[in-house]
Design an enzyme around this catalytic site. Structure first.
Site, mmCIF file in Angstrom:
data_model
loop_
_atom_site.group_PDB
_atom_site.id
_atom_site.type_symbol
_atom_site.label_atom_id
_atom_site.label_comp_id
_atom_site.label_asym_id
_atom_site.label_seq_id
_atom_site.Cartn_x
_atom_site.Cartn_y
_atom_site.Cartn_z
ATOM 1 N N ARG A 282 16.118 27.822 -33.799
ATOM 2 C CA ARG A 282 16.686 26.766 -32.956
ATOM 3 C C ARG A 282 16.021 26.641 -31.584
ATOM 4 N NH1 ARG A 282 20.235 28.947 -36.329
ATOM 5 N NH2 ARG A 282 21.492 27.462 -37.493
ATOM 6 N N HIS B 33 14.148 24.411 -37.169
ATOM 7 C CA HIS B 33 13.082 24.550 -38.167
ATOM 8 C C HIS B 33 12.045 23.425 -38.152
ATOM 9 C CE1 HIS B 33 15.024 28.055 -39.489
ATOM 10 N NE2 HIS B 33 15.827 27.557 -40.399
ATOM 11 N N HIS C 293 10.883 30.893 -45.367
ATOM 12 C CA HIS C 293 12.333 30.840 -45.528
ATOM 13 C C HIS C 293 12.751 31.018 -46.989
ATOM 14 C CE1 HIS C 293 16.433 29.845 -44.530
ATOM 15 N NE2 HIS C 293 16.118 29.561 -43.293
ATOM 16 N N ASP D 248 23.603 35.940 -39.696
ATOM 17 C CA ASP D 248 22.653 34.874 -39.347
ATOM 18 C C ASP D 248 22.193 35.209 -37.939
ATOM 19 O OD1 ASP D 248 21.136 32.625 -39.195
ATOM 20 O OD2 ASP D 248 22.772 31.197 -39.440
ATOM 21 N N GLU E 281 13.480 36.498 -42.354
ATOM 22 C CA GLU E 281 12.485 35.576 -41.816
ATOM 23 C C GLU E 281 11.809 36.186 -40.584
ATOM 24 O OE1 GLU E 281 14.861 31.973 -40.913
ATOM 25 O OE2 GLU E 281 16.331 32.907 -42.202
HETATM 26 C C1 GLA Z 1 18.121 29.809 -40.706
HETATM 27 C C2 GLA Z 1 19.196 29.669 -39.699
HETATM 28 C C3 GLA Z 1 20.495 29.378 -40.369
HETATM 29 C C4 GLA Z 1 20.385 28.156 -41.252
HETATM 30 C C5 GLA Z 1 19.260 28.343 -42.216
HETATM 31 C C6 GLA Z 1 18.987 27.111 -43.026
HETATM 32 O O1 GLA Z 1 18.187 30.976 -41.385
HETATM 33 O O2 GLA Z 1 19.301 30.783 -38.863
HETATM 34 O O3 GLA Z 1 21.496 29.187 -39.423
HETATM 35 O O4 GLA Z 1 20.158 27.023 -40.465
HETATM 36 O O5 GLA Z 1 18.093 28.665 -41.553
HETATM 37 O O6 GLA Z 1 20.129 26.678 -43.701
#
Ligand code: GLA
Length: 354
Positions: free
Chosen positions: A83, A108, A182, A254, A318
């Site tokens: 982000r 992304h 990803h 996350d 990731e």
């Molecule tokens: C990343 C983000 C998540 C989500 C995924 C895609 O991993 O950190 O919050 O947006 O991508 O769904």
């Protein structure tokens, strides 16, 4: 078995470009297929402890699944993964604005990130590997980013059951770049509906704390003794349903882990073990951090490969820099300047435990 590369027509992009699918197979019969639409990883077949091959990544049945691909299955992410708060940042003193495709955040790389572009592909073979180079010119202003960026993604499947993915890039104006892959892994995709029993170890002692918009606050948390502690191998589901503010923000894991060794050498970042099939996945990276995402936003509405994509049906690891780094000067910069070459490498090695 010998090394082989199989290329086939995979369809036509929304802009009318012909798209191919490349299947790389190594001497042990493991294989990876990659499309030059988005440089997406479509399948990854690896052996279980009996030597039986099975696909361990989520994906769609046909090319058109990748045209929308809201969860970014298998995607090559760029220019900036994760982000950027308010879709804005300063580069060389000038404010740039990017599309807000995740609440008020830019996520992304925008609506037409690298995972939605058709890359120019060239396959290659060495004595011990098969691979594909994918090249792309992301033009000055693409998705709001400055500079003509020439970028290459190279997937290479090695005979010792290792898939490497390397990115290089150059620019003619200062820009920002934070690429990642990803892929959604489930080491027993055929039989386990979720990855909650698969065991994860992450070589990180800290995570970056999140605000309610899933942006780093700038503070770091020591994971020791918390639900985020994966320094010893632990089932992914062991603590995932704990009522914890930081877990609740993402609906599961996350969050960005700061690797204990943040050097730019290729080092082990994470290891995942599935005791049922014996599969072990080792993730290495040159990046300083790794995002752990437990597919919290999957809700069963999308499907492919004979299954619907349910919450926690896969995990993503990731490799990347800290999210929102352009607005968080306390973290390592993701600026790329003319004359410099961006280089980032990751490795997914798969073997089995007894
Ligand atoms: C990343 C983000 C998540 C989500 C995924 C895609 O991993 O950190 O919050 O947006 O991508 O769904």
């Amino acid at each position: 078995m010998t090394l082989s590369i199989h290329a086939e027509e995979y369809g036509v992009s929304p802009k009318g470009e012909a798209v191919q699918l490349f299947t790389l197979t190594n001497a042990q019969g493991a294989s990876a297929s990659i499309t030059n639409y988005g440089a997406n990883l479509v399948t990854l077949f690896t052996p279980d402890r009996q030597g039986k091959m099975a696909d361990i990544v989520l994906g769609y049945d046909a090319l058109d699944g990748y045209f929308t691909n809201v969860p970014y299955l298998g995607a090559t992410i760029g220019r900036v993964g994760n982000r950027i708060g308010k879709g804005q940042c300063k580069i060389d003193g000038k404010t740039y604005t990017f599309v807000q495709n995740n609440g008020t955040n830019h996520l992304h790389g925008g609506l037409e990130g690298f995972d939605k572009k058709v890359w120019k592909a060239e396959t290659f073979e060495t004595e011990t590997s098969v691979g594909v180079h994918l090249d792309l010119l992301s033009e000055d202003g693409d998705q709001g980013y400055p500079g003509n960026l020439q970028v290459r993604t190279t997937y290479e499947l090695h005979n010792d059951n290792e898939l490497t993915c390397e990115y290089t890039a150059t620019t003619d104006k200062t820009t920002i770049l934070n690429m990642t892959n990803h892929s959604y892994f489930n080491l027993d995709l055929e039989n386990q509906k979720t990855i909650l029993e698969q065991k994860l170890k992450i070589n990180a002692e800290q995570v970056t704390l999140l605000d309610q918009d899933q942006l780093p606050t700038g503070e770091c948390l020591d994971v020791a003794g918390t639900v985020f502690d994966f320094t010893e191998s632990k089932a992914i589901g062991a603590d995932i349903f704990t009522d914890n503010e930081q877990l609740n923000i993402g609906g599961g894991y996350d969050i960005n882990y700061i690797l204990s060794d943040d050097s730019t050498v290729l080092k082990e970042a994470a290891v995942v073990i599935d005791e049922k099939t014996g599969r072990r996945l080792t993730v290495k990276t040159t990046e300083p951090c790794i995002q752990l995402y437990t597919a919290n936003f999957l809700d069963g509405t999308l499907s492919g490969k004979g299954r619907s994509f349910e919450k926690h049906s896969a995990f993503c690891l990731e490799p990347q820099h800290v999210p929102d780094a352009p607005n968080k000067p306390m973290f390592k910069s993701i600026e790329l300047k003319p004359g410099d070459t961006y280089n980032s490498k990751m490795s997914f090695a798969f073997d089995t435990i007894v």
